[in-house]
Design a protein around this motif. Structure first.
Motif: not given
Length: 377
Positions: A125-146
């Motif tokens: 089930q590790s891919d569940i955690a990897r997908d969540a961490a990947r999405r959060l990293d991208r969202r943090a970058g988009r938030l900083a740009r906004q």
């Protein structure tokens, strides 16, 4: 000529008295945060709550899908550590530092999960955690740009990348206070930054947000720690051991019946074996129960220590914030007193000196008019 002078004097007196109504006293409450900083603070803390919810959902999915109790415990621990690090990062006083620390947390978690094998994470089930961490990293970058200007976003993007590269985390969910590192990074780039403490209302709202976030996270952690305790209690395999002993006892009874029917002379040995099996069963049950209660006491002690540490941290944070608030008010007090004295002096000058100067001027004008009249006559 005489009528014009009276009209001018009346207008001057009206303007002087009307000007007194414009005298207003305002209390200095510290420099308020700019609109940009308030936007960064609000959006960063909102992103933390989204991050905590996504991590909790991913961990719950792992717990529901994994049959391995060790994997389930690891998922709950990840949920506790990630949310604890997230609330620590997001609730900082300086908005830019809070955003940078939360972004660093998501970047570390993403890189650590991406580079670790399944055996060190959550198994299949590790891919569940990897997908969540990947999405959060991208969202943090988009938030900083906004929320950041283009030049400040470029600086923060480089700072996050450099800091994560130079300070890797072992498990991907630790957070550091990067206030000094961020200010030094800006100074090296030729940017001098000054951060306001905010008005009294903003400071009180900030304290309320911090206490609310810490309290909610502590409540969640206590509930999740209880889940870990229940998983460990089930891991003792008390039911499995008792079931195995009962199965063995049933087989012994079957053998007793067979032996008693065919070879009565060895019934005594069989009874002795039955007694040994029953004694072993009782010992196993006693040991398992003792182990379960000992583990319960240990978990209760750890939970009590955790609650005590969180309570002390909250009290210390509230004490520090209260001290900063009092110092801000005391620093603003001399300026307030000086402004009040200045306004009082100006008011006295207008109320007392104005009519005196007007009367003196009107007297002079009247004397000169009498002198000219006397000369003409």
């Amino acid at each position: 000529m005489k009528g014009w002078m009276k009209l001018a004097a009346a207008l001057f007196a009206a303007v002087s008295l009307t000007g007194c109504s414009l005298l207003k006293v305002s209390v200095a409450t510290g420099d308020p945060l700019s609109k940009e900083q308030m936007n960064v603070r609000t959006m960063t803390r909102g992103f933390y709550y989204d991050m905590a919810g996504e991590v909790a959902r991913a961990a719950d999915s792992i717990v529901a899908a994994s049959p391995d109790v060790n994997v389930r415990i690891a998922a709950v621990r990840w949920k506790i550590r990630a949310t604890r690090a997230g609330v620590t990062a997001a609730m900082q006083g300086i908005p830019d530092v809070a955003l940078a620390d939360l972004w660093i947390l998501c970047r570390r978690m993403n890189e650590a999960f991406a580079g670790a094998p399944d055996s060190l994470l959550f198994g299949p089930q590790s891919d569940i955690a990897r997908d969540a961490a990947r999405r959060l990293d991208r969202r943090a970058g988009r938030l900083a740009r906004q929320v950041l200007p283009d030049d400040r976003y470029t600086l923060m993007e480089g700072f996050v990348a450099d800091y994560v590269r130079e300070n890797p985390a072992s498990e991907g969910d630790e957070t550091d206070n990067t206030t000094l590192a961020w200010l030094e990074y800006l100074r090296a780039a030729g940017v001098e930054s000054g951060y306001a403490t905010g008005s009294i209302a903003e400071v009180l709202a900030d304290v309320n947000d911090r206490l609310s976030g810490q309290t909610q996270q502590m409540s969640n952690s206590i509930g999740w720690s209880k889940d870990i305790f229940e998983m460990r209690l089930g891991q003792d395999s008390l039911r499995m051991q008792v079931g195995a002993q009962l199965d063995s006892l049933e087989r012994s009874f079957a053998r007793i019946v067979a032996v008693a029917e065919n070879l009565p002379e060895i019934s005594d040995k069989v009874l002795e074996e039955l007694n040994r099996q029953a004694t072993q069963l009782i010992w196993t049950m006693n040991a398992s129960v003792d182990n379960a209660f000992a583990d319960f006491d240990r978990q209760r002690g750890e939970l009590q220590q955790y609650v005590s540490r969180e309570r002390e941290a909250l009290v210390e944070q509230l004490r520090t914030t209260g001290g900063d608030l009092v110092r801000t008010m005391l620093d603003a007090l001399p300026g307030l007193v000086g402004k009040i004295l200045l306004y009082v002096v100006l008011a006295l000058a207008v109320l007392v000196g104005g009519p005196f100067a007007l009367g003196f001027w009107l007297g002079g004008v009247r004397a000169r008019a009498k002198a000219r009249k006397a000369e003409n006559s």
